[in-house]
Design a protein around this motif. Structure first.
Motif, mmCIF file in Angstrom:
data_model
loop_
_atom_site.group_PDB
_atom_site.id
_atom_site.type_symbol
_atom_site.label_atom_id
_atom_site.label_comp_id
_atom_site.label_asym_id
_atom_site.label_seq_id
_atom_site.Cartn_x
_atom_site.Cartn_y
_atom_site.Cartn_z
ATOM 1 N N ALA A 138 0.844 -1.195 0.000
ATOM 2 C CA ALA A 138 0.000 0.000 0.000
ATOM 3 C C ALA A 138 0.881 1.247 0.000
ATOM 4 O O ALA A 138 1.871 1.319 0.723
ATOM 5 N N SER A 139 0.519 2.222 -0.822
ATOM 6 C CA SER A 139 1.338 3.427 -0.953
ATOM 7 C C SER A 139 1.477 4.190 0.364
ATOM 8 O O SER A 139 2.439 4.938 0.560
ATOM 9 N N THR A 140 0.543 3.974 1.280
ATOM 10 C CA THR A 140 0.611 4.632 2.581
ATOM 11 C C THR A 140 1.607 3.956 3.524
ATOM 12 O O THR A 140 2.007 4.538 4.530
ATOM 13 N N ASN A 141 2.000 2.738 3.176
ATOM 14 C CA ASN A 141 2.937 1.985 4.022
ATOM 15 C C ASN A 141 4.378 2.295 3.582
ATOM 16 O O ASN A 141 5.115 1.426 3.121
ATOM 17 N N TRP A 142 4.760 3.549 3.748
ATOM 18 C CA TRP A 142 6.054 4.002 3.223
ATOM 19 C C TRP A 142 7.236 3.337 3.931
ATOM 20 O O TRP A 142 8.295 3.154 3.332
ATOM 21 N N ARG A 143 7.050 2.936 5.179
ATOM 22 C CA ARG A 143 8.161 2.264 5.884
ATOM 23 C C ARG A 143 8.500 0.935 5.216
ATOM 24 O O ARG A 143 9.680 0.596 5.042
ATOM 25 N N MET A 144 7.471 0.161 4.835
ATOM 26 C CA MET A 144 7.716 -1.129 4.184
ATOM 27 C C MET A 144 8.311 -0.930 2.790
ATOM 28 O O MET A 144 9.209 -1.675 2.377
ATOM 29 N N ILE A 145 7.832 0.068 2.060
ATOM 30 C CA ILE A 145 8.382 0.360 0.734
ATOM 31 C C ILE A 145 9.863 0.717 0.850
ATOM 32 O O ILE A 145 10.703 0.204 0.103
ATOM 33 N N LYS A 146 10.178 1.571 1.799
ATOM 34 C CA LYS A 146 11.568 1.995 2.007
ATOM 35 C C LYS A 146 12.440 0.808 2.404
ATOM 36 O O LYS A 146 13.575 0.656 1.914
ATOM 37 N N TRP A 147 11.913 -0.062 3.271
ATOM 38 C CA TRP A 147 12.689 -1.216 3.739
ATOM 39 C C TRP A 147 12.930 -2.207 2.614
ATOM 40 O O TRP A 147 14.045 -2.714 2.446
ATOM 41 N N GLN A 148 11.897 -2.488 1.808
ATOM 42 C CA GLN A 148 12.059 -3.421 0.693
ATOM 43 C C GLN A 148 13.026 -2.860 -0.356
ATOM 44 O O GLN A 148 13.819 -3.608 -0.935
ATOM 45 N N ASN A 149 12.982 -1.562 -0.596
ATOM 46 C CA ASN A 149 13.946 -0.949 -1.510
ATOM 47 C C ASN A 149 15.361 -1.078 -0.954
ATOM 48 O O ASN A 149 16.317 -1.341 -1.695
ATOM 49 N N PHE A 150 15.490 -0.893 0.342
ATOM 50 C CA PHE A 150 16.791 -1.012 1.005
ATOM 51 C C PHE A 150 17.351 -2.424 0.842
ATOM 52 O O PHE A 150 18.554 -2.617 0.644
ATOM 53 N N LEU A 151 16.471 -3.428 0.911
ATOM 54 C CA LEU A 151 16.912 -4.814 0.780
ATOM 55 C C LEU A 151 17.200 -5.218 -0.667
ATOM 56 O O LEU A 151 17.825 -6.245 -0.905
ATOM 57 N N GLY A 152 16.729 -4.437 -1.627
ATOM 58 C CA GLY A 152 17.077 -4.739 -3.008
ATOM 59 C C GLY A 152 15.930 -4.845 -3.985
ATOM 60 O O GLY A 152 16.148 -4.962 -5.201
ATOM 61 N N MET A 153 14.682 -4.819 -3.492
ATOM 62 C CA MET A 153 13.556 -4.831 -4.419
ATOM 63 C C MET A 153 13.482 -3.495 -5.164
ATOM 64 O O MET A 153 13.805 -2.444 -4.602
ATOM 65 N N LYS A 154 13.057 -3.550 -6.412
ATOM 66 C CA LYS A 154 12.945 -2.344 -7.223
ATOM 67 C C LYS A 154 11.475 -2.004 -7.466
ATOM 68 O O LYS A 154 10.657 -2.894 -7.701
ATOM 69 N N LYS A 155 11.174 -0.714 -7.423
ATOM 70 C CA LYS A 155 9.821 -0.266 -7.726
ATOM 71 C C LYS A 155 9.566 -0.435 -9.222
ATOM 72 O O LYS A 155 10.348 0.034 -10.049
ATOM 73 N N GLU A 156 8.491 -1.117 -9.567
ATOM 74 C CA GLU A 156 8.206 -1.405 -10.965
ATOM 75 C C GLU A 156 6.969 -0.685 -11.491
ATOM 76 O O GLU A 156 6.726 -0.673 -12.703
ATOM 77 N N GLY A 157 6.206 -0.106 -10.619
ATOM 78 C CA GLY A 157 5.026 0.605 -11.085
ATOM 79 C C GLY A 157 4.041 0.857 -9.974
ATOM 80 O O GLY A 157 4.286 0.524 -8.811
ATOM 81 N N VAL A 158 2.925 1.473 -10.339
ATOM 82 C CA VAL A 158 1.880 1.802 -9.381
ATOM 83 C C VAL A 158 0.525 1.444 -9.987
ATOM 84 O O VAL A 158 0.255 1.748 -11.146
ATOM 85 N N GLN A 159 -0.299 0.753 -9.197
ATOM 86 C CA GLN A 159 -1.692 0.511 -9.575
ATOM 87 C C GLN A 159 -2.542 1.523 -8.819
ATOM 88 O O GLN A 159 -2.649 1.467 -7.594
ATOM 89 N N GLU A 160 -3.115 2.451 -9.545
ATOM 90 C CA GLU A 160 -3.849 3.539 -8.903
ATOM 91 C C GLU A 160 -5.164 3.055 -8.291
ATOM 92 O O GLU A 160 -5.876 2.238 -8.873
ATOM 93 N N GLN A 161 -5.448 3.574 -7.084
ATOM 94 C CA GLN A 161 -6.694 3.295 -6.363
ATOM 95 C C GLN A 161 -7.012 1.795 -6.325
ATOM 96 O O GLN A 161 -8.142 1.375 -6.554
ATOM 97 N N GLN A 162 -5.998 1.000 -6.008
ATOM 98 C CA GLN A 162 -6.120 -0.456 -6.063
ATOM 99 C C GLN A 162 -6.572 -1.079 -4.749
ATOM 100 O O GLN A 162 -7.178 -2.143 -4.743
ATOM 101 N N LEU A 163 -6.272 -0.427 -3.632
ATOM 102 C CA LEU A 163 -6.506 -1.037 -2.324
ATOM 103 C C LEU A 163 -7.360 -0.141 -1.435
ATOM 104 O O LEU A 163 -7.411 1.073 -1.617
#
Length: 201
Positions: A138-163
């Motif tokens: 979820a785009s609001t879960n910025w801590r998890m996004i930041k942590w996954q990016n830190f571990l090596g996952m790459k952002k590949e896109g955004v699904q708008e109004q998905q959740l």
């Protein structure tokens, strides 16, 4: 990182220096119900309304997904959960999901979260020969996004109004990790983080 068997003859999916992953069971319902209803778990969505609904959820998991409890290797205390879902051998992809540390105080200063993901990736990429792991946050879960990016996952896109999270409609951020990127960079980085913490013991 082969599967092991503990004293209860229960299969352990993977064991590391700090933690191991075992299959979730119905007796975990009360504990995981409490975890899923923590404020910081709100971004996962779909929290059970009572222990009975959590029992039903655990009992009804399909064969296409694996749901684990993260336990401390030193004392077998459960501290979190993690899932591998949408296992697709035709496309060579799987999704990691439902990652949650439920007992933050017990893992403070320990690389439990990193090692739990590392154990999953080792199984997925090296034993199963899967070519890509993906997931959405979820785009609001910025801590998890930041942590996954830190571990090596790459952002590949955004699904708008998905959740829908907490009654709010939010975007889903798509993340991905290929086997090549894992073996070429992420694996060594995660292993180094785990080993650095071992030296501080």
């Amino acid at each position: 990182w082969n599967s092991n068997v503990n004293n209860n003859n229960e299969e352990i999916f993977a064991r590391g220096s700090w933690c191991y992953l075992r299959p979730i069971r119905v007796s975990d319902a009360g504990m995981t119900f409490e975890w899923r209803n923590l404020d910081r778990a709100s971004s996962l969505g779909g929290a059970p309304t009572d222990v009975k609904s959590q029992v039903e959820w655990i009992s009804s998991r399909p064969e296409s997904e694996l749901n684990f409890i993260i336990c401390l290797a030193s004392n077998d205390i459960p501290v979190g959960m993690l899932s591998i879902i949408d296992i697709n051998h035709h496309h060579g992809t799987v999704q990691t999901s439902r990652f949650l540390i439920g007992e933050e105080k017990l893992v403070a200063g320990l690389p439990i979260a990193v090692e739990a993901m590392y154990l999953c990736y080792e199984k997925i990429f090296l034993e199963w020969n899967i070519r890509k792991v993906w997931g959405f946050v979820a785009s609001t879960n910025w801590r998890m996004i930041k942590w996954q990016n830190f571990l090596g996952m790459k952002k590949e896109g955004v699904q708008e109004q998905q959740l829908v999270v907490g009654g709010e409609i939010v975007d889903a951020v798509l993340l991905g990790l290929t086997r090549e990127h894992y073996l070429g960079y992420v694996q060594n980085r995660m292993h180094t983080m785990i080993r650095l913490m071992e030296k501080k013991r």
